[in-house]
Design an enzyme around this catalytic site. Structure first.
Site, PDB file in Angstrom:
ATOM      1  N   CYS A   1       0.797  -1.239   0.000  1.00  0.00           N
ATOM      2  CA  CYS A   1       0.000   0.000   0.000  1.00  0.00           C
ATOM      3  C   CYS A   1       0.825   1.282   0.000  1.00  0.00           C
ATOM      4  CB  CYS A   1      -0.935   0.006   1.200  1.00  0.00           C
ATOM      5  SG  CYS A   1      -2.062  -1.389   1.203  1.00  0.00           S
TER       6      CYS A   1
HETATM    7  N1  NAD Z   1      -2.821  -6.072   1.853  1.00  0.00           N
HETATM    8  C1  NAD Z   1      -3.233  -5.013   2.521  1.00  0.00           C
HETATM    9  O1  NAD Z   1      -2.839  -4.804   3.661  1.00  0.00           O
HETATM   10  C2  NAD Z   1      -4.232  -4.036   1.925  1.00  0.00           C
HETATM   11  C3  NAD Z   1      -4.829  -3.100   2.781  1.00  0.00           C
HETATM   12  C4  NAD Z   1      -5.751  -2.215   2.265  1.00  0.00           C
HETATM   13  C5  NAD Z   1      -6.038  -2.229   0.901  1.00  0.00           C
HETATM   14  N2  NAD Z   1      -5.431  -3.145   0.082  1.00  0.00           N
HETATM   15  C6  NAD Z   1      -5.796  -3.118  -1.320  1.00  0.00           C
HETATM   16  O2  NAD Z   1      -6.624  -4.251  -1.579  1.00  0.00           O
HETATM   17  C7  NAD Z   1      -6.391  -4.749  -2.903  1.00  0.00           C
HETATM   18  C8  NAD Z   1      -6.000  -6.201  -2.837  1.00  0.00           C
HETATM   19  O3  NAD Z   1      -4.779  -6.326  -2.109  1.00  0.00           O
HETATM   20  P1  NAD Z   1      -4.269  -7.690  -1.500  1.00  0.00           P
HETATM   21  O4  NAD Z   1      -3.161  -7.346  -0.573  1.00  0.00           O
HETATM   22  O5  NAD Z   1      -5.401  -8.500  -0.990  1.00  0.00           O
HETATM   23  O6  NAD Z   1      -3.667  -8.391  -2.804  1.00  0.00           O
HETATM   24  P2  NAD Z   1      -3.239  -9.943  -2.964  1.00  0.00           P
HETATM   25  O7  NAD Z   1      -2.238  -9.958  -4.051  1.00  0.00           O
HETATM   26  O8  NAD Z   1      -2.917 -10.519  -1.644  1.00  0.00           O
HETATM   27  O9  NAD Z   1      -4.560 -10.652  -3.448  1.00  0.00           O
HETATM   28  C9  NAD Z   1      -5.154 -10.410  -4.661  1.00  0.00           C
HETATM   29  C10 NAD Z   1      -5.734 -11.704  -5.173  1.00  0.00           C
HETATM   30  O10 NAD Z   1      -6.429 -11.403  -6.382  1.00  0.00           O
HETATM   31  C11 NAD Z   1      -6.178 -12.453  -7.296  1.00  0.00           C
HETATM   32  N3  NAD Z   1      -6.436 -11.959  -8.626  1.00  0.00           N
HETATM   33  C12 NAD Z   1      -5.638 -11.262  -9.450  1.00  0.00           C
HETATM   34  N4  NAD Z   1      -6.263 -10.986 -10.596  1.00  0.00           N
HETATM   35  C13 NAD Z   1      -7.497 -11.492 -10.491  1.00  0.00           C
HETATM   36  C14 NAD Z   1      -8.606 -11.526 -11.350  1.00  0.00           C
HETATM   37  N5  NAD Z   1      -8.576 -10.946 -12.556  1.00  0.00           N
HETATM   38  N6  NAD Z   1      -9.700 -12.183 -10.930  1.00  0.00           N
HETATM   39  C15 NAD Z   1      -9.724 -12.773  -9.724  1.00  0.00           C
HETATM   40  N7  NAD Z   1      -8.713 -12.775  -8.865  1.00  0.00           N
HETATM   41  C16 NAD Z   1      -7.607 -12.141  -9.240  1.00  0.00           C
HETATM   42  C17 NAD Z   1      -4.760 -12.886  -7.016  1.00  0.00           C
HETATM   43  O11 NAD Z   1      -4.515 -14.208  -7.475  1.00  0.00           O
HETATM   44  C18 NAD Z   1      -4.701 -12.778  -5.501  1.00  0.00           C
HETATM   45  O12 NAD Z   1      -5.069 -13.986  -4.878  1.00  0.00           O
HETATM   46  C19 NAD Z   1      -5.327  -3.839  -3.499  1.00  0.00           C
HETATM   47  O13 NAD Z   1      -5.954  -2.810  -4.193  1.00  0.00           O
HETATM   48  C20 NAD Z   1      -4.636  -3.269  -2.272  1.00  0.00           C
HETATM   49  O14 NAD Z   1      -4.044  -2.022  -2.546  1.00  0.00           O
HETATM   50  C21 NAD Z   1      -4.521  -4.044   0.570  1.00  0.00           C
END
Ligand code: NAD
Length: 446
Positions: free
Chosen positions: A280
């Site tokens: 992030c």
């Molecule tokens: N990790 C954090 O602490 C956090 C906190 C707040 C916000 N976010 C935001 O949340 C969002 C997700 O982050 P995350 O950390 O969970 O990411 P992540 O990489 O852990 O998980 C994303 C998942 O989406 C899947 N994916 C990718 N493309 C896809 C598609 N086309 N269809 C279906 N699944 C798909 C991936 O295989 C993966 O399992 C981002 O925008 C991030 O900025 C993350």
């Protein structure tokens, strides 16, 4: 549909949610999506999880978790009782009443928003969109993503937002590794493209989150999330810059922050470190910088904070080189153990971790790099770096062989006094050696 029948549809939708009869679809089974899945299941909702990664799908279907922060038993109980199903078959998107998007929003090499995941997901939803569905974006993105990118795609089906389907934005505030707040305790900002979209989305989150904070538009909610992350990025850059100045002045910045923190108003402490990491803080601010250009606007604080935070791994490396030099050692051929490669304490996530940049810089200078991280047994390939390394077991002989240990992540289960006892040099980027009195001459803060 006339106004009365629309009101009836919305009323029935909300009742369906309240009675736990609505099927929840969550796209992206990652750090954000998976905890949310479990939260809905805990409240008795049936959830259908979607992911393109068939390995993750297979693991979840077998009731196994691949995240350290989530035990397999939490997943398996809901697979067994039938509340949770997971799939990589996106034609099943027609089934859920509410679809929540939690896919990645990284940057390209040129530090521009990489929207391919949101675009592909929107396309998949578009292909299956049916009347009466609520779609919510949770991924972090620039103001306008929901209404400029997703809405036109979904309306190209001929269905109308606020009438045939509902569209909302609600940013995620997960704090990985922290035990202070559970998902349900973190207030959730919720917006909708129309007031009815917002009402349904608020009703949905109200079932699983203790406090819902409605705001007037998706753009407000999108910028709220970015403000939260930019606030951290700028303040971390400020203390990182002051750390370098304080070091030159012979002042311990940590002691200064501790003293300043006694002020009961107007000061919130931020702490310096080895550089910024995670999914992030190093990434999200650039979503806003990029969008700002459309308005002939330069976001100077974001740029400056980015520059300072990116320079910190170079500072850590240069402090290490100097400390070795003081001990008549050259960096070329020096054996260096990186302690902690996760981007923050007690998590198993090394994405965008400053440890990667530091290791790369050391290797380019000819140092021999090993690492130890109790949460990361081996390093997978990353966006920019590929190290073929496994975590070395932390033993006395290993420490005695090293020329230096560089503490990058302050994992709580490490005995830092024991480390300091057995190594000739410890470079401390996290103030973990604060209370170690005996080995002061071996310790260099960086
Ligand atoms: N990790 C954090 O602490 C956090 C906190 C707040 C916000 N976010 C935001 O949340 C969002 C997700 O982050 P995350 O950390 O969970 O990411 P992540 O990489 O852990 O998980 C994303 C998942 O989406 C899947 N994916 C990718 N493309 C896809 C598609 N086309 N269809 C279906 N699944 C798909 C991936 O295989 C993966 O399992 C981002 O925008 C991030 O900025 C993350």
């Amino acid at each position: 549909m006339n106004f009365r029948s629309l009101m009836m549809v919305i009323d029935q939708f909300i009742k369906k949610i309240q009675k736990r009869k609505a099927l929840i679809g969550i796209i992206g089974m990652g750090y954000v999506g998976l905890p949310l899945v479990l939260r809905f299941c805990e409240e008795g909702f049936r959830v259908l999880g979607f992911d393109v990664d068939c390995k993750k799908v297979a693991q979840l279907k077998r009731g196994r978790s691949y995240l350290k922060s989530i035990s397999s038993s939490r997943v398996s109980q809901f697979v067994r009782n039938g509340l949770l199903d997971v799939t990589d078959n996106f034609s099943r998107l027609t089934k859920p009443d509410c679809i929540i998007i939690c896919v990645p929003t990284p940057l390209t090499e040129k530090k521009e928003p990489d929207l391919q995941y949101i675009e592909k997901t929107t396309e998949a939803i578009r292909n299956q969109l049916r009347k009466g569905q609520l779609i919510v974006l949770e991924s972090t993105s620039y103001p306008g993503t929901t209404e400029e990118l997703i809405l036109p795609q979904l309306e190209s089906t001929g269905l109308k937002v606020g009438k045939d389907f509902f569209l909302a934005y609600s940013p995620e505030r997960e704090d990985p590794g922290s035990k202070r707040f559970t998902t349900s305790q973190i207030p959730k900002v919720v917006s909708g493209v129309t007031p009815d979209c917002k009402e349904i989305a608020a009703a949905l989150y109200g079932q699983v989150i203790q406090k819902v904070v409605p705001v007037s538009s998706p753009r407000v909610a999108e910028l709220t999330k970015l403000l939260e992350n930019i606030y951290r990025s700028v303040n971390i850059a400020l203390v990182n810059e002051l750390k370098m100045l304080a070091d030159r002045m012979g002042i311990d910045i940590w002691e200064v922050i501790e003293a300043a923190s006694t002020k009961p108003f107007g000061f919130s402490p931020f702490y310096p470190g080895p550089g910024m990491g995670g999914h992030c803080i190093p990434i999200d601010p650039f979503y806003l910088s990029w969008k700002a250009r459309e308005y002939d606007f330069t976001t100077q604080f974001i740029q400056l904070a980015g520059e300072i935070n990116v320079s910190i791994p170079y500072y850590v490396v240069s402090k290490t080189v100097d400390a070795l030099n003081d001990r008549k050692k050259s960096i070329k051929g020096a054996k260096i153990l990186i302690l902690g490669v996760a981007y923050k304490r007690d998590v198993d996530d090394a994405r965008e971790s400053p440890a990667l940049a530091i290791m790369d810089l050391f290797q380019k200078k000819g140092a021999i790099i090993l690492y130890h991280d109790p949460f990361i047994p081996s390093l997978p390939p990353f966006r920019k770096y590929h190290f073929k390394l496994n975590s070395s077991p932390l033993t006395k002989p290993l420490l005695q062989r090293m020329d230096a240990v560089v503490v990058v992540t302050d994992h709580s289960r490490i005995d830092y006094a024991w480390i300091a006892k057995h190594v000739p040099l410890i470079i401390d980027t996290r103030n973990v050696t604060k209370n170690i009195k005996q080995w002061k001459r071996k310790i260099v803060k960086a």
